[in-house]
Design a protein around this motif. Structure first.
Motif, PDB file in Angstrom:
ATOM      1  N   ALA A 120     -40.967 -17.701  -3.954  1.00  0.00           N
ATOM      2  CA  ALA A 120     -40.845 -18.800  -4.909  1.00  0.00           C
ATOM      3  C   ALA A 120     -41.792 -18.572  -6.084  1.00  0.00           C
ATOM      4  O   ALA A 120     -42.923 -18.136  -5.918  1.00  0.00           O
ATOM      5  N   GLY A 121     -41.306 -18.848  -7.264  1.00  0.00           N
ATOM      6  CA  GLY A 121     -42.113 -18.714  -8.468  1.00  0.00           C
ATOM      7  C   GLY A 121     -42.110 -17.313  -9.054  1.00  0.00           C
ATOM      8  O   GLY A 121     -42.723 -17.079 -10.083  1.00  0.00           O
ATOM      9  N   LEU A 122     -41.454 -16.375  -8.398  1.00  0.00           N
ATOM     10  CA  LEU A 122     -41.368 -15.015  -8.918  1.00  0.00           C
ATOM     11  C   LEU A 122     -39.961 -14.801  -9.472  1.00  0.00           C
ATOM     12  O   LEU A 122     -39.006 -14.649  -8.723  1.00  0.00           O
ATOM     13  N   ASP A 123     -39.841 -14.799 -10.781  1.00  0.00           N
ATOM     14  CA  ASP A 123     -38.534 -14.733 -11.422  1.00  0.00           C
ATOM     15  C   ASP A 123     -37.900 -13.353 -11.394  1.00  0.00           C
ATOM     16  O   ASP A 123     -36.678 -13.232 -11.356  1.00  0.00           O
ATOM     17  N   ARG A 124     -38.722 -12.304 -11.409  1.00  0.00           N
ATOM     18  CA  ARG A 124     -38.181 -10.945 -11.506  1.00  0.00           C
ATOM     19  C   ARG A 124     -38.336 -10.132 -10.222  1.00  0.00           C
ATOM     20  O   ARG A 124     -38.061  -8.935 -10.224  1.00  0.00           O
ATOM     21  N   ILE A 125     -38.786 -10.747  -9.138  1.00  0.00           N
ATOM     22  CA  ILE A 125     -38.950 -10.052  -7.854  1.00  0.00           C
ATOM     23  C   ILE A 125     -37.840 -10.490  -6.912  1.00  0.00           C
ATOM     24  O   ILE A 125     -37.716 -11.674  -6.595  1.00  0.00           O
ATOM     25  N   ALA A 126     -37.018  -9.529  -6.477  1.00  0.00           N
ATOM     26  CA  ALA A 126     -35.907  -9.829  -5.571  1.00  0.00           C
ATOM     27  C   ALA A 126     -36.334  -9.748  -4.115  1.00  0.00           C
ATOM     28  O   ALA A 126     -35.873 -10.515  -3.277  1.00  0.00           O
ATOM     29  N   SER A 127     -37.233  -8.797  -3.790  1.00  0.00           N
ATOM     30  CA  SER A 127     -37.710  -8.662  -2.412  1.00  0.00           C
ATOM     31  C   SER A 127     -39.071  -7.980  -2.418  1.00  0.00           C
ATOM     32  O   SER A 127     -39.455  -7.344  -3.396  1.00  0.00           O
ATOM     33  N   ALA A 128     -39.782  -8.142  -1.309  1.00  0.00           N
ATOM     34  CA  ALA A 128     -41.099  -7.531  -1.156  1.00  0.00           C
ATOM     35  C   ALA A 128     -41.326  -7.219   0.307  1.00  0.00           C
ATOM     36  O   ALA A 128     -40.898  -7.966   1.177  1.00  0.00           O
ATOM     37  N   TYR A 129     -41.966  -6.076   0.563  1.00  0.00           N
ATOM     38  CA  TYR A 129     -42.342  -5.764   1.941  1.00  0.00           C
ATOM     39  C   TYR A 129     -43.666  -5.018   1.962  1.00  0.00           C
ATOM     40  O   TYR A 129     -44.000  -4.300   1.031  1.00  0.00           O
ATOM     41  N   ALA A 130     -44.411  -5.255   3.027  1.00  0.00           N
ATOM     42  CA  ALA A 130     -45.740  -4.667   3.174  1.00  0.00           C
ATOM     43  C   ALA A 130     -45.648  -3.285   3.778  1.00  0.00           C
ATOM     44  O   ALA A 130     -44.779  -3.008   4.599  1.00  0.00           O
ATOM     45  N   ILE A 131     -46.560  -2.436   3.347  1.00  0.00           N
ATOM     46  CA  ILE A 131     -46.757  -1.123   3.955  1.00  0.00           C
ATOM     47  C   ILE A 131     -48.229  -1.087   4.343  1.00  0.00           C
ATOM     48  O   ILE A 131     -49.059  -0.644   3.580  1.00  0.00           O
ATOM     49  N   GLY A 132     -48.546  -1.607   5.490  1.00  0.00           N
ATOM     50  CA  GLY A 132     -49.939  -1.700   5.895  1.00  0.00           C
ATOM     51  C   GLY A 132     -50.634  -2.866   5.210  1.00  0.00           C
ATOM     52  O   GLY A 132     -49.997  -3.744   4.634  1.00  0.00           O
ATOM     53  N   ASP A 133     -51.958  -2.858   5.267  1.00  0.00           N
ATOM     54  CA  ASP A 133     -52.742  -3.962   4.718  1.00  0.00           C
ATOM     55  C   ASP A 133     -53.039  -3.826   3.226  1.00  0.00           C
ATOM     56  O   ASP A 133     -53.435  -4.796   2.591  1.00  0.00           O
ATOM     57  N   HIS A 134     -52.872  -2.617   2.666  1.00  0.00           N
ATOM     58  CA  HIS A 134     -53.287  -2.391   1.290  1.00  0.00           C
ATOM     59  C   HIS A 134     -52.159  -1.989   0.351  1.00  0.00           C
ATOM     60  O   HIS A 134     -52.432  -1.626  -0.800  1.00  0.00           O
ATOM     61  N   SER A 135     -50.919  -2.039   0.811  1.00  0.00           N
ATOM     62  CA  SER A 135     -49.793  -1.659  -0.048  1.00  0.00           C
ATOM     63  C   SER A 135     -48.607  -2.590   0.151  1.00  0.00           C
ATOM     64  O   SER A 135     -48.375  -3.082   1.243  1.00  0.00           O
ATOM     65  N   LYS A 186     -37.516  -5.261  -8.029  1.00  0.00           N
ATOM     66  CA  LYS A 186     -37.297  -6.200  -9.115  1.00  0.00           C
ATOM     67  C   LYS A 186     -35.813  -6.524  -9.216  1.00  0.00           C
ATOM     68  O   LYS A 186     -34.969  -5.809  -8.681  1.00  0.00           O
ATOM     69  N   THR A 187     -35.498  -7.597  -9.895  1.00  0.00           N
ATOM     70  CA  THR A 187     -34.109  -8.023 -10.030  1.00  0.00           C
ATOM     71  C   THR A 187     -33.278  -7.011 -10.814  1.00  0.00           C
ATOM     72  O   THR A 187     -32.060  -6.997 -10.686  1.00  0.00           O
ATOM     73  N   ASP A 188     -33.925  -6.130 -11.581  1.00  0.00           N
ATOM     74  CA  ASP A 188     -33.189  -5.085 -12.308  1.00  0.00           C
ATOM     75  C   ASP A 188     -32.995  -3.826 -11.464  1.00  0.00           C
ATOM     76  O   ASP A 188     -32.484  -2.822 -11.945  1.00  0.00           O
ATOM     77  N   GLY A 189     -33.426  -3.861 -10.189  1.00  0.00           N
ATOM     78  CA  GLY A 189     -33.234  -2.740  -9.274  1.00  0.00           C
ATOM     79  C   GLY A 189     -34.415  -1.782  -9.175  1.00  0.00           C
ATOM     80  O   GLY A 189     -34.429  -0.916  -8.303  1.00  0.00           O
ATOM     81  N   ARG A 190     -35.405  -1.915 -10.034  1.00  0.00           N
ATOM     82  CA  ARG A 190     -36.574  -1.033  -9.964  1.00  0.00           C
ATOM     83  C   ARG A 190     -37.390  -1.335  -8.713  1.00  0.00           C
ATOM     84  O   ARG A 190     -37.536  -2.491  -8.330  1.00  0.00           O
ATOM     85  N   GLU A 191     -37.946  -0.284  -8.123  1.00  0.00           N
ATOM     86  CA  GLU A 191     -38.859  -0.437  -6.990  1.00  0.00           C
ATOM     87  C   GLU A 191     -40.251  -0.029  -7.443  1.00  0.00           C
ATOM     88  O   GLU A 191     -40.433   1.046  -8.009  1.00  0.00           O
ATOM     89  N   ILE A 192     -41.220  -0.891  -7.194  1.00  0.00           N
ATOM     90  CA  ILE A 192     -42.606  -0.651  -7.574  1.00  0.00           C
ATOM     91  C   ILE A 192     -43.468  -0.728  -6.323  1.00  0.00           C
ATOM     92  O   ILE A 192     -43.414  -1.722  -5.590  1.00  0.00           O
ATOM     93  N   ARG A 193     -44.237   0.323  -6.081  1.00  0.00           N
ATOM     94  CA  ARG A 193     -45.200   0.305  -4.967  1.00  0.00           C
ATOM     95  C   ARG A 193     -46.568   0.004  -5.554  1.00  0.00           C
ATOM     96  O   ARG A 193     -47.016   0.651  -6.504  1.00  0.00           O
ATOM     97  N   ILE A 194     -47.215  -1.003  -4.979  1.00  0.00           N
ATOM     98  CA  ILE A 194     -48.550  -1.413  -5.429  1.00  0.00           C
ATOM     99  C   ILE A 194     -49.524  -1.129  -4.301  1.00  0.00           C
ATOM    100  O   ILE A 194     -49.293  -1.521  -3.153  1.00  0.00           O
ATOM    101  N   THR A 195     -50.603  -0.447  -4.635  1.00  0.00           N
ATOM    102  CA  THR A 195     -51.638  -0.148  -3.653  1.00  0.00           C
ATOM    103  C   THR A 195     -52.958  -0.735  -4.137  1.00  0.00           C
ATOM    104  O   THR A 195     -53.301  -0.609  -5.315  1.00  0.00           O
ATOM    105  N   ALA A 196     -53.664  -1.390  -3.240  1.00  0.00           N
ATOM    106  CA  ALA A 196     -54.993  -1.929  -3.544  1.00  0.00           C
ATOM    107  C   ALA A 196     -56.027  -0.935  -2.999  1.00  0.00           C
ATOM    108  O   ALA A 196     -56.199  -0.812  -1.792  1.00  0.00           O
ATOM    109  N   TRP A 197     -56.650  -0.190  -3.906  1.00  0.00           N
ATOM    110  CA  TRP A 197     -57.671   0.794  -3.541  1.00  0.00           C
ATOM    111  C   TRP A 197     -59.042   0.144  -3.604  1.00  0.00           C
ATOM    112  O   TRP A 197     -59.312  -0.654  -4.497  1.00  0.00           O
TER     113      TRP A 197
END
Length: 111
Positions: free
Chosen positions: A21-36, A41-52
């Motif tokens: 909720a509140g995310l207009d351009r995010i279609a789905s999200a999934y965790a890869i461990g505790d830091h990623s 996105k709704t346009d089909g792009r996949e972005i991996r975010i890592t917290a270093w």
């Protein structure tokens, strides 16, 4: 972001990870461990975010990668490549850093 039943992916969060909720351009999200986390996105792009963890700053900082297709020898290979399209976020814990980074990805519209 997927978490075991009845558990959130981290400390209390301003984001609704289950409903996004509140995310207009995010279609789905999934965790890869505790830091990623990977967001689609709704346009089909996949972005991996890592917290270093940056020991010099004593904080977690975000790094972004975009999934792309590279052609090699007649084969399509899906690879992750760093992208400078999003502002680096920093926080005292990984969950807060990821949350800020997801909001950054949602906020920016790439053409």
């Amino acid at each position: 972001m997927s978490a075991p039943a009845g558990q959130s992916p981290g400390p209390s969060s301003a984001l609704d990870w289950e409903e996004l909720a509140g995310l207009d351009r995010i279609a789905s999200a999934y965790a890869i461990g505790d830091h990623s986390v990977v967001v689609e996105k709704t346009d089909g792009r996949e972005i991996r975010i890592t917290a270093w963890y940056d020991r010099a700053q004593n904080r977690y900082v975000s790094e972004y990668e975009r999934r792309s297709v590279v052609k090699s020898g007649g084969h399509d290979l899906r690879v992750w490549a760093q992208t400078p399209a999003y502002r680096r976020c920093a926080a005292d814990d990984a969950a807060s850093c990821l949350e800020a980074a997801v909001l950054e990805v949602d906020r920016i519209n790439i053409y």
